[in-house]
Design a protein around this motif. Sequence first.
Motif, mmCIF file in Angstrom:
data_model
loop_
_atom_site.group_PDB
_atom_site.id
_atom_site.type_symbol
_atom_site.label_atom_id
_atom_site.label_comp_id
_atom_site.label_asym_id
_atom_site.label_seq_id
_atom_site.Cartn_x
_atom_site.Cartn_y
_atom_site.Cartn_z
ATOM 1 N N GLY A 241 32.032 47.611 -8.209
ATOM 2 C CA GLY A 241 32.891 48.745 -7.934
ATOM 3 C C GLY A 241 33.133 49.036 -6.471
ATOM 4 N N MET A 242 32.909 48.043 -5.599
ATOM 5 C CA MET A 242 32.982 48.275 -4.161
ATOM 6 C C MET A 242 34.397 48.199 -3.587
ATOM 7 S SD MET A 242 29.892 48.957 -3.522
ATOM 8 C CE MET A 242 29.962 49.015 -1.740
ATOM 9 N N GLY A 243 35.354 47.656 -4.341
ATOM 10 C CA GLY A 243 36.701 47.536 -3.815
ATOM 11 C C GLY A 243 37.508 46.524 -4.590
ATOM 12 N N MET A 244 38.629 46.072 -4.007
ATOM 13 C CA MET A 244 39.475 45.058 -4.636
ATOM 14 C C MET A 244 39.509 43.811 -3.761
ATOM 15 S SD MET A 244 42.400 44.672 -2.627
ATOM 16 C CE MET A 244 43.329 43.796 -3.845
ATOM 17 N N ALA A 245 39.830 42.673 -4.398
ATOM 18 C CA ALA A 245 39.837 41.403 -3.680
ATOM 19 C C ALA A 245 40.757 40.415 -4.374
ATOM 20 C CB ALA A 245 38.423 40.825 -3.604
ATOM 21 N N TRP A 246 41.241 39.440 -3.609
ATOM 22 C CA TRP A 246 41.974 38.298 -4.186
ATOM 23 C C TRP A 246 40.967 37.226 -4.575
ATOM 24 C CZ3 TRP A 246 44.952 41.535 -1.280
ATOM 25 C CH2 TRP A 246 46.304 41.661 -1.628
ATOM 26 N N ILE A 247 40.988 36.815 -5.847
ATOM 27 C CA ILE A 247 40.024 35.850 -6.360
ATOM 28 C C ILE A 247 40.758 34.821 -7.222
ATOM 29 C CG2 ILE A 247 37.931 35.542 -7.753
ATOM 30 C CD1 ILE A 247 37.170 38.405 -7.088
ATOM 31 N N PRO A 248 40.417 33.531 -7.134
ATOM 32 C CA PRO A 248 41.050 32.519 -7.990
ATOM 33 C C PRO A 248 40.842 32.837 -9.467
ATOM 34 C CG PRO A 248 39.868 31.474 -6.182
ATOM 35 C CD PRO A 248 39.486 32.929 -6.155
ATOM 36 N N ASP A 249 41.885 32.599 -10.266
ATOM 37 C CA ASP A 249 41.823 32.994 -11.673
ATOM 38 C C ASP A 249 40.731 32.286 -12.463
ATOM 39 O OD1 ASP A 249 43.016 30.480 -11.714
ATOM 40 O OD2 ASP A 249 44.871 31.141 -12.705
ATOM 41 N N PHE A 250 40.417 31.022 -12.098
ATOM 42 C CA PHE A 250 39.402 30.309 -12.870
ATOM 43 C C PHE A 250 38.002 30.890 -12.670
ATOM 44 C CE2 PHE A 250 39.924 27.968 -8.871
ATOM 45 C CZ PHE A 250 38.615 27.881 -8.413
ATOM 46 N N CYS A 251 37.824 31.700 -11.624
ATOM 47 C CA CYS A 251 36.524 32.333 -11.362
ATOM 48 C C CYS A 251 36.310 33.594 -12.199
ATOM 49 C CB CYS A 251 36.387 32.711 -9.886
ATOM 50 S SG CYS A 251 36.408 31.335 -8.730
ATOM 51 N N ILE A 252 37.398 34.160 -12.734
ATOM 52 C CA ILE A 252 37.294 35.496 -13.336
ATOM 53 C C ILE A 252 37.893 35.570 -14.736
ATOM 54 C CG2 ILE A 252 37.145 36.791 -11.169
ATOM 55 C CD1 ILE A 252 40.175 37.103 -11.221
ATOM 56 N N ARG A 253 38.094 34.445 -15.392
ATOM 57 C CA ARG A 253 38.722 34.448 -16.724
ATOM 58 C C ARG A 253 37.921 35.287 -17.717
ATOM 59 N NH1 ARG A 253 39.971 28.260 -16.066
ATOM 60 N NH2 ARG A 253 42.087 28.355 -15.239
ATOM 61 N N GLU A 254 36.612 35.107 -17.732
ATOM 62 C CA GLU A 254 35.776 35.843 -18.681
ATOM 63 C C GLU A 254 35.799 37.339 -18.391
ATOM 64 O OE1 GLU A 254 31.068 36.070 -20.039
ATOM 65 O OE2 GLU A 254 31.840 34.264 -19.056
ATOM 66 N N GLU A 255 35.715 37.702 -17.111
ATOM 67 C CA GLU A 255 35.703 39.122 -16.738
ATOM 68 C C GLU A 255 37.039 39.799 -17.046
ATOM 69 O OE1 GLU A 255 32.468 37.063 -14.805
ATOM 70 O OE2 GLU A 255 34.629 36.644 -14.859
ATOM 71 N N LEU A 256 38.145 39.066 -16.902
ATOM 72 C CA LEU A 256 39.445 39.622 -17.257
ATOM 73 C C LEU A 256 39.568 39.797 -18.766
ATOM 74 C CD1 LEU A 256 41.762 37.557 -14.870
ATOM 75 C CD2 LEU A 256 41.310 40.014 -14.707
ATOM 76 N N ALA A 257 39.031 38.826 -19.494
ATOM 77 C CA ALA A 257 39.127 38.877 -20.961
ATOM 78 C C ALA A 257 38.324 40.036 -21.547
ATOM 79 C CB ALA A 257 38.655 37.551 -21.553
ATOM 80 N N ASN A 258 37.134 40.321 -20.956
ATOM 81 C CA ASN A 258 36.308 41.402 -21.523
ATOM 82 C C ASN A 258 36.540 42.751 -20.849
ATOM 83 O OD1 ASN A 258 34.802 41.337 -19.099
ATOM 84 N ND2 ASN A 258 33.271 39.931 -19.962
ATOM 85 N N GLY A 259 37.496 42.798 -19.927
ATOM 86 C CA GLY A 259 37.869 44.070 -19.326
ATOM 87 C C GLY A 259 36.991 44.540 -18.186
ATOM 88 N N LYS A 260 36.070 43.711 -17.730
ATOM 89 C CA LYS A 260 35.233 44.120 -16.600
ATOM 90 C C LYS A 260 36.015 44.111 -15.288
ATOM 91 C CE LYS A 260 30.762 42.731 -18.519
ATOM 92 N NZ LYS A 260 29.561 41.880 -18.338
ATOM 93 N N LEU A 261 37.091 43.311 -15.251
ATOM 94 C CA LEU A 261 37.994 43.290 -14.108
ATOM 95 C C LEU A 261 39.419 43.415 -14.627
ATOM 96 C CD1 LEU A 261 36.570 40.385 -11.890
ATOM 97 C CD2 LEU A 261 36.237 42.847 -11.563
ATOM 98 N N VAL A 262 40.292 44.012 -13.815
ATOM 99 C CA VAL A 262 41.710 44.121 -14.173
ATOM 100 C C VAL A 262 42.546 43.799 -12.938
ATOM 101 C CG1 VAL A 262 41.370 45.823 -16.003
ATOM 102 C CG2 VAL A 262 41.707 46.603 -13.639
#
Length: 305
Positions: A241-262
Amino acid sequence: MNLETKWLEDFVALANTRSFSASARQRHVTQPAFSRRIRSLEQAIGTTLVDRSTTPIGLTSEGQIFLVTARNLVEQLNECLGHLRGLAMANEALDIVAAHSLALAFYPPWISRLQKGIGELPTRLVAMNVGDAIHVLREGNCDLMLGYYDPYATMQLDAEVFPSFSIGQVKMFPVSPPDAQGNPRFTLEGEDSIPFLAYTQGAFLGRSVRMLLKNDPLRLRLRTVYETAMAEGLKGMVLQGMGMAWIPDFCIREELANGKLVRAGGEQWDIPLEIRLYRCSLVHKPGVEKLWRQMMKLPRDFLEA
């Protein structure tokens, strides 16, 4: 008779250059040490091989006869050793260097898919920043490099010396932790200041983000609160919860799918990335040559993760 193979190589070098100093440089020893080794060879054989009275130096009649044998022995030994090394190297694990994010999140599914096309492939993977990886490849200290390709990058690789395969088309986009309603807690669409989790100055991915923001007023709203060279490090901070960042999609697929990141912004903020596998064409390791030939025959769905 006790002959050392380096003496034979010294003698062949001397016969080629006709100069003690030039031969010493070629053999990476001092001239006195080189001269002593030629003397040792002559003492072991029991005859004078070099005529030191002329400039450039010449060979005695005995030296000319012995040169034929010395050259044959050196060539046969090198050929045999090269063959043995080739047999061993063909079964060796390939040394691969990769950007940290690629090593952690991209490499495992990619190598798994590739091996379905070519069979078992022993590898050793070392993660490092992209700049260091390029240096290791240029120095010949690895077999392959897995890295991002940027046509505008300052450190270019000559395509003829360092051929590559495109093995992935991915995107980097801004992400935020969600609020209670599942919306981005930090969004690029408003007017508020945004805590920004950034790549360090020398990080390859950071350059892509800076290029995107270079002439956009958004950069004035970004308040840098943390920096690191690694995408995984930024991901961890966003999850906290420290802020926002640009991150490659393959690093965050699971987190996007479960709603931990948007997503923190629309597709206009996406940054396309190409991932390539590089080799050095000047290094002829059997295992690398074999892999390259096999990859050239594979369909795209085996090459790309």
